[in-house]
Scaffold this motif. Structure first.
Motif, PDB file in Angstrom:
ATOM      1  N   GLU A 275       2.284  -4.742  12.165  1.00 44.63           N
ATOM      2  CA  GLU A 275       2.827  -3.805  11.119  1.00 44.63           C
ATOM      3  C   GLU A 275       4.014  -3.140  11.583  1.00 44.63           C
ATOM      4  O   GLU A 275       5.064  -2.785  10.733  1.00 44.63           O
TER       5      GLU A 275
ATOM      6  N   GLU B  92      -9.341   1.580   7.511  1.00 45.99           N
ATOM      7  CA  GLU B  92      -9.432   0.769   6.428  1.00 45.99           C
ATOM      8  C   GLU B  92      -8.164  -0.012   6.339  1.00 45.99           C
ATOM      9  O   GLU B  92      -8.443  -1.213   5.882  1.00 45.99           O
ATOM     10  N   ARG B  93      -7.081   0.352   6.766  1.00 46.48           N
ATOM     11  CA  ARG B  93      -5.943  -0.346   6.975  1.00 46.48           C
ATOM     12  C   ARG B  93      -5.910  -1.343   8.175  1.00 46.48           C
ATOM     13  O   ARG B  93      -4.845  -2.190   8.336  1.00 46.48           O
TER      14      ARG B  93
ATOM     15  N   THR C 230      -8.871   6.200   7.101  1.00 48.69           N
ATOM     16  CA  THR C 230      -7.610   5.547   6.440  1.00 48.69           C
ATOM     17  C   THR C 230      -7.104   4.506   7.091  1.00 48.69           C
ATOM     18  O   THR C 230      -6.730   3.415   6.900  1.00 48.69           O
TER      19      THR C 230
ATOM     20  N   LEU D 171       1.042  -1.263  -0.110  1.00 46.28           N
ATOM     21  CA  LEU D 171      -0.039  -0.246   0.037  1.00 46.28           C
ATOM     22  C   LEU D 171       0.898   1.382  -0.067  1.00 46.28           C
ATOM     23  O   LEU D 171       1.974   1.000   0.607  1.00 46.28           O
TER      24      LEU D 171
END
Length: 176
Positions: free
Chosen positions: A153, A125-126, A122, A84
């Motif tokens: 992550e 969404e991630r 955002t 991404l």
């Protein structure tokens, strides 16, 4: 033939496709949690010594199999989907406020940043942040916190692994 603890650990980490908690490993092996951790660490040492192209990483309160960073560049053509786009500076600021201050409302984030917290969408969404409840304040605004994916992550075992901030009091960050 009864499998060895190391064989079970390796198979579980490979098959799960997600981090496996210490408790899950202990239950699977029928051992106390400390013994399961020692067995997992022994398995991790065996992998490193054998240089087999993967290693055990402690993350999000558990363990998972990963490709060593030194080998990742060689595998880039095989990996999908493409990464991404990086998060914007504003999104990273919002994520930092949530990570260090959670649970936190949108209004609190905006007050600390002195600007919009629209990048929450955002981050949701991630799957880096999620709604963790409602504040008892007037209107019961949503409270945001980080997710397990955030830990994954950023390679953190827990939120305690976040680097310390100078002055843990966020009051000095409030503007207006």
């Amino acid at each position: 033939m009864t499998p060895t603890a190391q064989a079970l650990i390796g198979a579980a980490l490979l098959a799960a496709g997600r981090p496996i908690t210490r408790r899950e490993l202990a239950d699977m092996l029928g051992l106390p949690e400390e013994a399961a951790v020692r067995a997992t660490e022994a398995f991790a040492r065996s992998l490193r010594e054998a240089e087999l192209g993967f290693e055990v990483e402690a993350v999000a309160g558990g363990y998972r199999l990963v490709v060593p960073p030194a080998l990742a560049a060689h595998l880039a053509p095989l990996l999908a989907p493409p990464p991404l786009p990086p998060l914007s500076a504003a999104a990273l600021e919002v994520l930092a406020v949530i990570a260090y201050r959670q649970p936190v409302t949108r209004a609190e984030i905006e007050a600390m940043r002195g600007g919009s917290a629209s990048s929450i969408v955002t981050l949701q969404e991630r799957e880096l942040v999620k709604v963790v409840g409602r504040s008892p304040a007037v209107g019961q605004p949503l409270l945001y916190g980080t997710t397990e994916r955030f830990l994954l992550e950023f390679g953190l075992t827990s939120l305690e692994d976040l680097p310390p901030l100078e002055g843990a009091d966020f009051a000095h960050l409030l503007r207006g």
